[in-house]
Structures are given as C-alpha cells and as structure tokens.
Design a protein around this motif. Structure first.
Motif, PDB file in Angstrom:
ATOM      1  N   PHE A 120       7.363   1.326  -4.732  1.00 47.67           N
ATOM      2  CA  PHE A 120       6.566   0.208  -5.244  1.00 47.67           C
ATOM      3  C   PHE A 120       6.892  -1.076  -4.479  1.00 47.67           C
ATOM      4  O   PHE A 120       6.005  -1.875  -4.183  1.00 47.67           O
ATOM      5  CB  PHE A 120       6.838  -0.003  -6.734  1.00 47.67           C
ATOM      6  CG  PHE A 120       6.024   0.877  -7.636  1.00 47.67           C
ATOM      7  CD1 PHE A 120       4.637   0.804  -7.639  1.00 47.67           C
ATOM      8  CD2 PHE A 120       6.637   1.770  -8.486  1.00 47.67           C
ATOM      9  CE1 PHE A 120       3.878   1.620  -8.464  1.00 47.67           C
ATOM     10  CE2 PHE A 120       5.893   2.589  -9.325  1.00 47.67           C
ATOM     11  CZ  PHE A 120       4.498   2.522  -9.320  1.00 47.67           C
ATOM     12  N   ALA A 121       8.166  -1.257  -4.170  1.00 48.30           N
ATOM     13  CA  ALA A 121       8.568  -2.459  -3.433  1.00 48.30           C
ATOM     14  C   ALA A 121       8.057  -2.420  -1.995  1.00 48.30           C
ATOM     15  O   ALA A 121       7.429  -3.377  -1.521  1.00 48.30           O
ATOM     16  CB  ALA A 121      10.084  -2.595  -3.456  1.00 48.30           C
ATOM     17  N   LEU A 122       8.307  -1.321  -1.291  1.00 48.77           N
ATOM     18  CA  LEU A 122       7.962  -1.232   0.127  1.00 48.77           C
ATOM     19  C   LEU A 122       6.469  -1.357   0.379  1.00 48.77           C
ATOM     20  O   LEU A 122       6.036  -1.910   1.398  1.00 48.77           O
ATOM     21  CB  LEU A 122       8.482   0.084   0.703  1.00 48.77           C
ATOM     22  CG  LEU A 122       9.991   0.175   0.930  1.00 48.77           C
ATOM     23  CD1 LEU A 122      10.396   1.610   1.251  1.00 48.77           C
ATOM     24  CD2 LEU A 122      10.435  -0.776   2.046  1.00 48.77           C
ATOM     25  N   GLU A 123       5.658  -0.857  -0.539  1.00 50.53           N
ATOM     26  CA  GLU A 123       4.216  -0.855  -0.325  1.00 50.53           C
ATOM     27  C   GLU A 123       3.545  -2.166  -0.717  1.00 50.53           C
ATOM     28  O   GLU A 123       2.348  -2.337  -0.507  1.00 50.53           O
ATOM     29  CB  GLU A 123       3.573   0.295  -1.111  1.00 50.53           C
ATOM     30  CG  GLU A 123       3.915   1.670  -0.550  1.00 50.53           C
ATOM     31  CD  GLU A 123       3.174   2.788  -1.271  1.00 50.53           C
ATOM     32  OE1 GLU A 123       2.691   2.537  -2.401  1.00 50.53           O
ATOM     33  OE2 GLU A 123       3.070   3.886  -0.703  1.00 50.53           O
TER      34      GLU A 123
ATOM     35  N   LEU B  61       8.133  -6.435   4.239  1.00 47.37           N
ATOM     36  CA  LEU B  61       9.299  -5.703   3.759  1.00 47.37           C
ATOM     37  C   LEU B  61       9.553  -4.545   4.723  1.00 47.37           C
ATOM     38  O   LEU B  61       9.062  -3.432   4.543  1.00 47.37           O
ATOM     39  CB  LEU B  61       9.075  -5.200   2.333  1.00 47.37           C
ATOM     40  CG  LEU B  61       8.975  -6.321   1.287  1.00 47.37           C
ATOM     41  CD1 LEU B  61       8.417  -5.793  -0.011  1.00 47.37           C
ATOM     42  CD2 LEU B  61      10.341  -6.956   1.060  1.00 47.37           C
ATOM     43  N   THR B  62      10.296  -4.843   5.764  1.00 49.32           N
ATOM     44  CA  THR B  62      10.485  -3.902   6.866  1.00 49.32           C
ATOM     45  C   THR B  62      11.711  -3.021   6.724  1.00 49.32           C
ATOM     46  O   THR B  62      11.895  -2.076   7.482  1.00 49.32           O
ATOM     47  CB  THR B  62      10.604  -4.685   8.184  1.00 49.32           C
ATOM     48  OG1 THR B  62      11.687  -5.628   8.068  1.00 49.32           O
ATOM     49  CG2 THR B  62       9.313  -5.440   8.474  1.00 49.32           C
ATOM     50  N   ASN B  63      12.569  -3.363   5.767  1.00 48.08           N
ATOM     51  CA  ASN B  63      13.809  -2.599   5.607  1.00 48.08           C
ATOM     52  C   ASN B  63      14.178  -2.578   4.133  1.00 48.08           C
ATOM     53  O   ASN B  63      13.617  -3.320   3.321  1.00 48.08           O
ATOM     54  CB  ASN B  63      14.938  -3.216   6.436  1.00 48.08           C
ATOM     55  CG  ASN B  63      16.005  -2.200   6.796  1.00 48.08           C
ATOM     56  OD1 ASN B  63      16.094  -1.135   6.189  1.00 48.08           O
ATOM     57  ND2 ASN B  63      16.818  -2.525   7.786  1.00 48.08           N
ATOM     58  N   SER B  64      15.144  -1.726   3.825  1.00 42.32           N
ATOM     59  CA  SER B  64      15.514  -1.561   2.427  1.00 42.32           C
ATOM     60  C   SER B  64      16.981  -1.178   2.315  1.00 42.32           C
ATOM     61  O   SER B  64      17.499  -0.436   3.146  1.00 42.32           O
ATOM     62  CB  SER B  64      14.643  -0.462   1.785  1.00 42.32           C
ATOM     63  OG  SER B  64      15.166  -0.076   0.532  1.00 42.32           O
TER      64      SER B  64
ATOM     65  N   GLY C  10      10.606  -2.634  -8.838  1.00 37.47           N
ATOM     66  CA  GLY C  10      10.226  -2.674  -7.429  1.00 37.47           C
ATOM     67  C   GLY C  10       9.410  -3.900  -7.083  1.00 37.47           C
ATOM     68  O   GLY C  10       9.628  -4.546  -6.049  1.00 37.47           O
ATOM     69  N   SER C  11       8.468  -4.251  -7.944  1.00 37.99           N
ATOM     70  CA  SER C  11       7.605  -5.403  -7.676  1.00 37.99           C
ATOM     71  C   SER C  11       8.396  -6.706  -7.694  1.00 37.99           C
ATOM     72  O   SER C  11       8.175  -7.589  -6.855  1.00 37.99           O
ATOM     73  CB  SER C  11       6.475  -5.462  -8.713  1.00 37.99           C
ATOM     74  OG  SER C  11       5.672  -4.304  -8.639  1.00 37.99           O
ATOM     75  N   ILE C  12       9.322  -6.835  -8.654  1.00 35.67           N
ATOM     76  CA  ILE C  12      10.122  -8.059  -8.723  1.00 35.67           C
ATOM     77  C   ILE C  12      11.048  -8.163  -7.519  1.00 35.67           C
ATOM     78  O   ILE C  12      11.202  -9.238  -6.929  1.00 35.67           O
ATOM     79  CB  ILE C  12      10.924  -8.099 -10.047  1.00 35.67           C
ATOM     80  CG1 ILE C  12       9.961  -8.228 -11.233  1.00 35.67           C
ATOM     81  CG2 ILE C  12      11.920  -9.257 -10.040  1.00 35.67           C
ATOM     82  CD1 ILE C  12      10.633  -8.069 -12.576  1.00 35.67           C
TER      83      ILE C  12
END
Length: 447
Positions: free
Chosen positions: A144-147, A152-155, A220-222
């Motif tokens: 959810f975060a990456l998309e 947001l190129t890394n995690s 993920g969104s936050i």
C-alpha cells in the motif's frame, strides 16, 4: 499460538510453582520472599519489497525469586520449572543474601497495600495467526505504501507481530495473583527520493485487540504520506521561536517528568524536581491524571510489579505536582508510602486546552513543528535539554516546508512553565495519552 484454555492452564501451573517456591524459601530460612514470572509467546514477521526477511517465533519466560533475610536481599532466576531447578534457585537466592549489606528499607510491600483480588481489565484478546497470514499482513502494508507514490523508491520494510502471555506474582504475605494479556502491532518504514535527497519515515499501530489495530492500508498510507512530506528540506536560521511537539512525540516531554518525579532519582537527589511536591511546575491549565484500570489499556494493570494495588491518581492538578512515583523501597528511603509505581506508570492522560492539530498550528503561528527527535541530550539532574530535531517550519499557522538538522535547547523547568497549549489530537499508542504540546519559546539552532 495457544488457545485461551491452554494459556489459562499454563498460568495456573505457574501459580502453583510460585506457591511451592515461596514455601521452600520460608522452609530454608528466609524471613520473607517474593516470586514472579512473565511468559510470552507469539510470532513476528518482517518483509521488504514483498520478500520475507525474518519469521521469529517466541516462547519464553523465566521465574524470578527474591528472598529477604535479616535485612539482606538475594535474587535468582530460572527458566527451568522442574523441582530440582526451582530448589536450586531458592538456595542460590538465600546464599546470595548472606553476602549483601543490611538495608532496612528493603523488603516486601506492606501487606495492607496489596491487591489480593485484582480487577479483570480486559487485556487478553488472543488472535491466532499462521506465519503465512502474518506475512500477508506485512506484505500488504508495504505494498500500500510503495504503490501510493513513485517517489517512494526504497523501503525498510514492514513488520507485524502478535504476542500473548501472562504475568504471575506472589509473596509470603499470601498474595498470589496473575493475569493474561495480548499485544498486536503493525509498522512500516518507507524511503523517498527526489534528486539527490533521500528521506525516511514510518507509521505504526499497536493494540491489545487485533480488531482495534489499524489496517494495512492505513499504516501503509500514513507511512507513505509522512515520508513524502519530508522531501524538500531547507535550513533555518538560529533563533528563539515557539516550538510545537506533535502528539506522537509530545509524550517524551512528559516522559522526562516521569524520570524527574520517580522515587529512585529523588532519594538519590538526582532530579531537578527534588522537593517539588506541592509546587506549581506547569501553568494552571495543565492537568495529568493516572487511570490504571482503563479496559484494554496498553499500560493498564490492577497491581504493580510488587503486587501493590493501583488506583486513580492526580499527578498534576492545575499545574501543581500532586504525587511522586514511588516503589516500596524508594518510599521507605523517603519516609513515605508506595503508591503502586514499581515497574512504571499506568495510563497517564494529559488535559487539552488547544483544540485539534490544525488549531494548534494556527496558535503556533510562526515557529517550528517538531515531528522527530534524536539523541539523548537531557539531564534529569539539572533539567538541561538539548536534542537534534526534524520537522516543519510553520508560517502564519500553515506548514511552509520541512526542516532537518536542527537542535532545540532549553531547560525542562522553563519548558514546563512555558507549556502554553496541549492539543486534543490524542495519540493513544502508549502509556501517556497526550495531544500536541506547544512551548512558548525555545532556542533553535539551524544553519
């Protein structure tokens, strides 16, 4: 993960072992004894870019025994609950006591202060997960975060954990109590890039009941939103300005209060609030109450780690310090009475007078909004405060741009007295329930 019936049976078995240990201690010559055991079982998974990094299963716990003999104290512990191991632990504690100094302040809490029939605070909400289900939750959170944004190129990945267990405590006053509990958590940390700049931030949720946990989409969104908002940092000039601590880190301000009014620091004369009981240390608008018996509360407990019953308590009333936080030992050192704080605090609630977060920004006007603190530059002895910070510069009540690599400094006594506003944007993910906190003026060191 065990079902509730199995956990209840395990807790009853441990209670029986504690009773045997306490009887053995008395039989071997101890004047008094106390024993406790906390057991935890569950799993934790971590994923990154959709791949599993770790899956950890936990099932641990150890029994601790403390004996008191002619003013001397000895302690030992064991994870082996067999008859032989328990007897060896008791003998070891008694042997250790022979070599310790006599201390008239050591010993069990007074019998009349103990919780013999503690309240059920609804702390146990087990939820069975397979490792595959836990992995899916973590993966979904990160996805959810990456998309949500191409920047947001890394995690640093996502983590999901679910634990259950119990705590049992007993002593030679005849107290033998315990309770089961559960804890579930979900977190995610993202890394965003824009040109040569990279920023990191995260989001998390924690609760006793899985049903109260934020969803993977929420976490993920936050995490994504917080990380993206930090791109484009600028420097600010060194100056004195109002500082607003966002709710999720404002609890740290009151964490320093906890340290300053804890008995251990007080009897050692290592606190800037020595002899401050009854003094006005905050503005009149501020109140802090302790509510140990909130159902499902993350810091709820019917008794402390010495078995002393907990109760509702005023900490700050109209700015005035009402109570120190005392254990049996620190209370005796200070010629006072313990008030159930062996092991920490129990659900502090801070009053609000500044409205929601947007209202707090408006009242900040122009100044610094702090959303991250770094370093340990706090001196509880004299109250000096200096920490690295990151956050946002605010102009005319609106967030203007993100800032990083600044230092905020002051003295906790002055910070407490100049605490102008507390918000109603409560963060309920810890033992201190507070909204954002506005300090009238602090030194901010930038470029």
């Amino acid at each position: 993960m065990s079902d509730p019936q199995i956990l209840t049976e395990q807790m009853q078995q441990v209670k029986q072992r504690l009773a045997e240990v306490l009887a053995k201690a008395k039989q071997l010559g101890a004047d008094a004894a106390e024993a406790s055991m906390s057991k935890q079982q569950g799993l934790s998974v971590a994923t990154r870019f959709g791949e599993v990094e770790t899956v950890e299963f936990t099932n641990d716990g150890a029994l601790g025994i403390t004996v008191y003999q002619e003013g001397r104290k000895g302690s030992a512990s064991t994870a082996d609950l067999s008859d032989g191991a328990l007897e060896q632990a008791v003998k070891a504690a008694i042997e250790i006591a022979k070599y310790t100094s006599v201390d008239p302040c050591s010993g069990l809490a007074d019998a009349e202060l103990l919780a013999y029939q503690p309240k059920d605070l609804d702390l146990y909400h087990p939820h069975t997960f397979t490792s595959e289900q836990a992995i899916d939750i973590a993966k979904a959170t990160e996805l959810f975060a990456l998309e949500s944004d191409e920047r947001l190129t890394n995690s640093d990945g996502a983590n999901f954990a679910s634990y259950e267990g119990f705590k049992v405590y007993g002593n030679s006053h005849g107290q033998l109590v315990g309770y089961p509990s559960s804890r579930h958590s979900l977190s995610c940390m993202m890394i965003a890039s824009a040109g040569d700049e990279m920023q990191r931030d995260y989001a998390y949720s924690v609760s006793r009941d899985y049903q109260d946990l934020w969803t993977p989409e929420q976490v993920g969104s936050i995490a994504a939103k917080e990380t993206i908002s930090r791109l484009g940092t600028r420097k600010i000039a060194t100056q004195k300005v109002p500082v607003l601590f966002r709710a999720d880190i404002a609890n740290g301000i009151f964490g320093h209060l906890i340290a300053a009014i804890s008995g251990g620091n007080l009897y050692r004369k290592s606190s800037f609030l020595l002899d401050a009981l009854g003094d006005k240390i905050f503005p009149e608008h501020l109140n802090i109450v302790e509510r140990p018996h909130i159902l499902k509360g993350l810091a709820s407990s019917s008794f402390d780690s010495e078995g002393v019953k907990t109760s509702d308590m005023d900490i700050i009333d109209s700015g005035v310090l009402q109570n120190f936080l005392l254990t049996s030992y620190s209370a005796r050192k200070m010629q006072a009475q313990t008030n159930g704080h062996a092991g920490g605090i129990h659900n502090w609630q801070v009053s609000a007078n500044g409205g929601d977060f947007d209202a707090m920004l408006k009242q900040l006007g122009t100044g610094l909004l702090v959303t991250e603190l770094m370093g340990q530059g706090v001196n509880i002895v004299n109250g000096d405060y200096s920490r690295g910070a990151a956050g946002f510069w605010v102009e005319n009540g609106e967030i203007a741009f993100p800032v990083a690599e600044v230092t905020i400094a002051g003295n906790l006594k002055d910070m407490f007295k100049s605490l102008a506003l507390t918000g109603s944007d409560y963060d309920e993910r810890g033992s201190i329930r507070t909204g954002s906190v506005l300090i009238e003026q602090m030194q901010v060191s930038g470029q």
